[in-house]
Write an enzyme that holds these catalytic residues in place. Sequence first.
Site, PDB file in Angstrom:
ATOM      1  N   GLU A   1     -28.863  -2.343   7.165  1.00 31.43           N
ATOM      2  CA  GLU A   1     -27.721  -2.406   6.242  1.00 31.43           C
ATOM      3  C   GLU A   1     -27.370  -3.837   5.844  1.00 31.43           C
ATOM      4  O   GLU A   1     -27.007  -4.083   4.691  1.00 31.43           O
ATOM      5  CB  GLU A   1     -26.503  -1.746   6.886  1.00 31.43           C
ATOM      6  CG  GLU A   1     -25.310  -1.646   5.961  1.00 31.43           C
ATOM      7  CD  GLU A   1     -24.170  -0.824   6.551  1.00 31.43           C
ATOM      8  OE1 GLU A   1     -23.145  -0.687   5.875  1.00 31.43           O
ATOM      9  OE2 GLU A   1     -24.316  -0.322   7.688  1.00 31.43           O
ATOM     10  N   ASP A   2     -27.510  -4.782   6.775  1.00 36.65           N
ATOM     11  CA  ASP A   2     -26.984  -6.130   6.529  1.00 36.65           C
ATOM     12  C   ASP A   2     -28.049  -7.218   6.475  1.00 36.65           C
ATOM     13  O   ASP A   2     -27.713  -8.402   6.427  1.00 36.65           O
ATOM     14  CB  ASP A   2     -25.955  -6.488   7.617  1.00 36.65           C
ATOM     15  CG  ASP A   2     -24.727  -5.585   7.552  1.00 36.65           C
ATOM     16  OD1 ASP A   2     -24.259  -5.315   6.439  1.00 36.65           O
ATOM     17  OD2 ASP A   2     -24.254  -5.152   8.615  1.00 36.65           O
TER      18      ASP A   2
END
Length: 657
Positions: A76-77
């Site tokens: 996600e990051d």
Amino acid sequence: MNELAAILKDSKKFSRRNDLKLIERAYTYAAKAHEGQMRLSGDPFMSHCIKVAETLTSLRLDSTTIAAGLLHDVLEDTPHTKEELEEEFGEEVARLVEGVTHIGRIKFKSSEEHQAENIRKMLIAMAKDVRIILIKLADRLHNMQTLKYLPKDKIQSISTETLQIYAPLAHRLGIAKIRSELEDLSLHYLQPETYYELAQQIAEKKAQRENEIQELCRVLNNELKRAGIKAEVTGRSKHFYSIYRKMVDQRKNLDEIFDLRALRIITSSLRECYGALGIVHTLWTPVPGRFKDYIAMPKMNMYQSLHTTVLGQKGERIEVQIRTADMHRIAENGIAAHWLYKRGTDSEARFDERLVWLRQLLEWLQDLKDPKEFMENLKLDLFSSEVYVFTPKGKVIELPAGSTPIDFAYAIHTDIGNSCRAAKVNGRMVSLRYRLKQGDVTEIMTSKKQTPRRDWLDFVQTSRARSKIRHWLRVHEKIEEEPEEREEEAPRIQKQPDVQRKATSRDNVDVGIGDVSHMLTRFAKCCNPLPGDKIIGYITRSRGLSVHREGCPNVLTDDPARLLTVNWGGKIQASYPAGIRVKGTDRPHLLADILASIRELNVNINAANAYIRKDGSAVCDFVIEVTDQSQLNSIIYTIRKVDGVYSVKRSAVAGGV
């Protein structure tokens, strides 16, 4: 690296099978991936991943889950991909990380729709692999612990969601320590004044209560030793939110609520649990109706314990829980406590049984499209405490507290619920609004003339009952509301669809060509359109007009001039072949039960074919005669109720296009 050493040390303690090198590699990979990233608190982002892994380690989870916890934010990051994770750590770790990441990625029209769909996806992911939600719970726990750094509106919305969804999920999975901390943190952020006032009052009485508890423990320990029972007796503190809820629900002040003393006895064997219960009841007077045997009848979240309430020497109430060490581990860690021991053991089936409530919940919620209705029914199932009632034959049925005979009837079978006209509880007639109590023996009386009533929705408690009643009302009230005059408006003979030529000019204006009864028309067998389907016509080279369902791949063409816009005309009094494919878990008489459910609807079966796959699942293909899409949907709905069936879908009719 000190945090990693602690994780490795604790992980090694509870399982020699844990792959410590996998955890080390995951830590190194995550640290490098998140290098330079900071949280709003000012801490390195990696500190969050470590906290998640520490929580998973405290739950005694396997190394694969701990590694996935360290990596849970990588997709996600950071720029890293699932394929890279799979190559580095294997398919299982990558799948868990993707499962956690997938929750919350899609954008929706409204916040309600966003929340409903995210929760739906989370439940589906959990049904596939419960470790995904365990990672998500650990993630939410640390986010709640550091929530103060977010804007006020975010704090409110996240705390509310935590209290309404995540804490009840932790309870359903039996993870008491995560549930209680999530509830306390939510109360802290949502009602800070209440929280601090409560904390201050409890702190003022803490010393006095601890002295009283120590004396009770001393007396009980002496009696247990005298009886030869090896046990550990401790005081049991209640967390803030549970005290707050009791104060609100019972409309009492803290002195009245906190007057309750709580003890826990941990024994070395099941036999000693009941021996200790006898000692407790000899020492102090039992309060009638306050004994519960969750050992003989475990809760659905695997919780086992003996509960009793007794009156002390001064008339004070004392709550006592009695359980073995293994039961205590499960009470604290819930379903996580079983994960390490599930694979390759005879407990695997029992482990899967513990998630039956989740699969039932998904089944009952799958047809709810409205976000408000979805969240309403979800909260209804997650929040409710349980009541255990019996069928006349002694089968135990678990229902939410406050459930009625109608909820009981629908829990047995949809047809029983739909035709429920009266109920007996413990041999006596009761109102259908009667609230079932622990141990009630419940019998349902049915009638073919009875149908669900709209006012039932005012008092039923389970999402299953609500969804079944609403479905019946939608189907039948829609039919009843159709004007009688509509039959007269339809042509006397209507065998062909009304057809208009689709525009081929650039101005996109449709040109009607009137009656096409002269054109040979046939319904395509590749998609078998039914009245109610959106349809499109295709002019074949030698067989006239072929009518397909919109979206059928066989009508994709480079020659748009051969496509015709087709509409169903009037009421159509005819039957059409429709294909359905049923998948289920193989068992004796599965095919016979499916056929019986179809025949009950007076539906003609043209063909049936069944076979068993290598994975043990059964596949049944049917061709049936129906009048329209609505009837087909009703048939599919009925087949889904057959025991063992987990998928029913419309399919092509065998025999070609």
